[in-house]
Design a protein around this motif. Structure first.
Motif, PDB file in Angstrom:
ATOM      1  N   ASN A  40      47.589  -0.447  16.756  1.00  0.00           N
ATOM      2  CA  ASN A  40      47.751  -1.073  16.088  1.00  0.00           C
ATOM      3  C   ASN A  40      47.415  -2.682  15.746  1.00  0.00           C
ATOM      4  N   LEU A  41      47.607  -3.522  14.418  1.00  0.00           N
ATOM      5  CA  LEU A  41      47.115  -4.333  13.955  1.00  0.00           C
ATOM      6  C   LEU A  41      47.823  -5.505  14.765  1.00  0.00           C
ATOM      7  N   LYS A  42      47.166  -7.120  14.831  1.00  0.00           N
ATOM      8  CA  LYS A  42      47.521  -8.172  15.719  1.00  0.00           C
ATOM      9  C   LYS A  42      47.566  -8.854  14.742  1.00  0.00           C
ATOM     10  N   ASP A  43      47.997  -9.633  13.610  1.00  0.00           N
ATOM     11  CA  ASP A  43      47.264 -11.009  12.773  1.00  0.00           C
ATOM     12  C   ASP A  43      47.338 -12.257  12.689  1.00  0.00           C
ATOM     13  N   ARG A  44      47.321 -11.965  14.238  1.00  0.00           N
ATOM     14  CA  ARG A  44      46.511 -13.524  14.119  1.00  0.00           C
ATOM     15  C   ARG A  44      45.486 -13.291  15.906  1.00  0.00           C
ATOM     16  N   ILE A  45      44.302 -14.206  15.573  1.00  0.00           N
ATOM     17  CA  ILE A  45      44.155 -14.741  16.582  1.00  0.00           C
ATOM     18  C   ILE A  45      45.223 -15.157  17.927  1.00  0.00           C
ATOM     19  N   GLU A  46      45.036 -15.341  19.136  1.00  0.00           N
ATOM     20  CA  GLU A  46      45.375 -16.171  19.898  1.00  0.00           C
ATOM     21  C   GLU A  46      43.977 -17.430  20.665  1.00  0.00           C
ATOM     22  N   ILE A 102      43.647 -10.026  14.326  1.00  0.00           N
ATOM     23  CA  ILE A 102      42.092  -9.299  12.901  1.00  0.00           C
ATOM     24  C   ILE A 102      42.675 -10.905  12.306  1.00  0.00           C
ATOM     25  N   ASN A 103      42.944 -11.527  11.303  1.00  0.00           N
ATOM     26  CA  ASN A 103      43.370 -12.127  10.137  1.00  0.00           C
ATOM     27  C   ASN A 103      43.839 -12.060   9.120  1.00  0.00           C
ATOM     28  N   HIS A 104      44.157 -12.501   8.048  1.00  0.00           N
ATOM     29  CA  HIS A 104      44.679 -11.816   6.700  1.00  0.00           C
ATOM     30  C   HIS A 104      43.265 -12.284   5.962  1.00  0.00           C
ATOM     31  N   THR A 105      42.637 -12.636   5.900  1.00  0.00           N
ATOM     32  CA  THR A 105      41.408 -12.618   4.392  1.00  0.00           C
ATOM     33  C   THR A 105      40.392 -11.392   5.973  1.00  0.00           C
ATOM     34  N   ASP A 131      52.679 -20.662   5.740  1.00  0.00           N
ATOM     35  CA  ASP A 131      51.653 -21.121   4.107  1.00  0.00           C
ATOM     36  C   ASP A 131      50.331 -20.850   4.176  1.00  0.00           C
ATOM     37  N   ASP A 132      50.624 -19.137   4.202  1.00  0.00           N
ATOM     38  CA  ASP A 132      49.450 -18.472   3.854  1.00  0.00           C
ATOM     39  C   ASP A 132      49.556 -17.364   2.640  1.00  0.00           C
ATOM     40  N   GLY A 133      48.524 -18.052   1.854  1.00  0.00           N
ATOM     41  CA  GLY A 133      48.984 -17.201   0.430  1.00  0.00           C
ATOM     42  C   GLY A 133      48.123 -15.595   1.052  1.00  0.00           C
ATOM     43  N   TYR A 134      47.827 -15.199   1.954  1.00  0.00           N
ATOM     44  CA  TYR A 134      46.799 -14.151   2.063  1.00  0.00           C
ATOM     45  C   TYR A 134      47.977 -13.110   3.009  1.00  0.00           C
ATOM     46  N   GLU A 135      49.173 -14.048   3.870  1.00  0.00           N
ATOM     47  CA  GLU A 135      50.364 -13.149   4.281  1.00  0.00           C
ATOM     48  C   GLU A 135      50.617 -12.246   4.045  1.00  0.00           C
ATOM     49  N   VAL A 167      55.823 -13.319  -7.251  1.00  0.00           N
ATOM     50  CA  VAL A 167      54.353 -12.744  -7.987  1.00  0.00           C
ATOM     51  C   VAL A 167      54.066 -11.701  -7.130  1.00  0.00           C
ATOM     52  N   GLN A 168      54.369 -12.041  -5.463  1.00  0.00           N
ATOM     53  CA  GLN A 168      53.165 -11.321  -5.247  1.00  0.00           C
ATOM     54  C   GLN A 168      53.846 -10.376  -4.532  1.00  0.00           C
ATOM     55  N   HIS A 169      55.510 -10.534  -4.356  1.00  0.00           N
ATOM     56  CA  HIS A 169      56.000  -9.189  -3.324  1.00  0.00           C
ATOM     57  C   HIS A 169      56.405  -7.968  -4.820  1.00  0.00           C
TER      58      HIS A 169
END
Length: 367
Positions: A40-46, A102-105, A131-135, A167-169
């Motif tokens: 499982n990926l967790k998309d933000r570091i605590e 992990i983070n989005h970049t 507000d994250d263009g990589y999300e 566009v991203q979608h």
């Protein structure tokens, strides 16, 4: 012995959200039963609280100790909210396998070649929350080769693409290998982009049997097992005066107590996590909720319940998925205020089988 193939499961990892933790568990359970090892990926570091935040917490604790009433109540609530978070987090530690933070970049810097497949879903993974263009590229699995990108029960949480993210979608949808969505509205959005129909599948919590859920919750805490007769209340939005009147009417007629799962002035309630949440629904006499997953477990355990539209700014469309669930399971009479006339009824057992068939299809060639 043949080594198990590995799958990367990408969903919203939110230890504040009980429904989210239960859907994550359910999909992992199904994949594991197919013989896969799930990461499982967790998309933000605590991170720990900053210096200023820690100072504020210390000051509030000191004020509560010297007896200032306002801060005593505030600290009680804040401490109990942390207890709920820790109960949810402990559930993840005990029941969600192989979590990689992990983070989005930085996700693009890792080698994911050992994974046979990436699966995104369920939950509102294709809804931009920050507000994250990589999300959105992250949740469209753009860090994996196209042939490894599939979704199970992905949800958008809206009926039209927001102009600023359209566009991203489009790029994300076109980059997927196989897609299924949790709501009919999501299937229609994908069809707008691809020109092809995609499977409408059920939230994974609806694919586990009552016995499988009972097996999970058998070691829930004593509080959730010994409450006698009660009405269970779980509202993510506001409880309006109209809603409260309906709750009080049933409570008074049944002469029974109310357990509000979001009453953070109650230490016992606040110590309950996902297992206790399910167990309290299972044992309740009646349930009032505006939560999709609370409705799911009310149906699975064949409970008397009433589902409400969420009274919260920006969440007006949240009832659509509950309406679909109620109509498809023959529970439309449980909707407070009724359901929309444009909901198309589908056979629930056929939806269950179609959902299991879709999972089998996307996994067949990866074993």
């Amino acid at each position: 012995m043949k080594a198990k193939k590995s799958i990367l499961l990408v969903t919203i990892q939110d230890d504040y959200n009980i429904g989210n933790r239960l859907q994550n568990y359910a999909l992992q359970y199904l994949l594991t039963n197919h013989g896969f090892e799930v990461t499982n990926l967790k998309d933000r570091i605590e991170t720990s609280a900053g210096v200023k935040e820690n100072i504020k917490i210390i000051i509030k604790n000191v004020l509560s100790l010297v007896g200032i009433k306002k801060y005593k109540k505030q600290m009680l609530i804040e401490n109990n909210m942390r207890n709920r978070y820790m109960a949810n987090k402990q559930f993840s530690i005990n029941n969600i396998n192989n979590i990689i933070q992990i983070n989005h970049t930085s996700v693009y810097e890792e080698d994911w070649s050992k994974y046979s497949l990436g699966i995104v879903g369920s939950d509102q993974v294709w809804h931009k929350w920050f507000d994250d263009g990589y999300e959105l590229p992250y949740y469209y699995l753009q860090f994996l080769p196209k042939e490894k990108r599939v979704s199970y029960a992905a949800s958008f949480g809206f009926e039209d693409f927001p102009a600023e993210d359209k566009v991203q979608h489009i790029e994300g949808i076109q980059g997927m290998n196989k897609i299924s969505c949790r709501e009919s509205g999501g299937c229609r959005l994908v069809e707008q982009v691809t020109g092809e129909k995609v499977p409408h599948v059920l939230d994974p919590t609806l694919l586990l049997t009552k016995n499988e859920w009972e097996n999970l919750i058998k070691d829930s805490n004593e509080y959730s097992k010994n409450q006698g007769s009660y009405i269970f209340v779980y509202f993510l939005g506001n409880i309006t005066s109209e809603y409260q009147k309906e709750i009080d009417k049933i409570a008074n007629s049944r002469k029974t107590k109310i357990i509000d799962f979001l009453n953070f002035e109650d230490e016992n309630i606040s110590s309950c996590g996902p297992k206790e949440f399910v167990n309290l629904i299972k044992n309740a006499d009646y349930i009032f909720t505006d939560s999709f997953h609370c409705c799911v477990f009310s149906i699975l355990f064949n409970k008397d319940f009433k589902a409400f539209r969420r009274s919260q700014s920006g969440m007006e469309k949240m009832f659509n998925r509950i309406e679909e669930l109620l109509v498809n399971t023959g529970n439309q009479d449980k909707a407070f205020g009724g359901v929309s006339s444009n909901i198309i009824t589908k056979d629930f057992q056929k939806l269950q089988q179609a959902s299991l068939d879709y999972l089998e299809e996307i996994l067949r060639d990866r074993k």
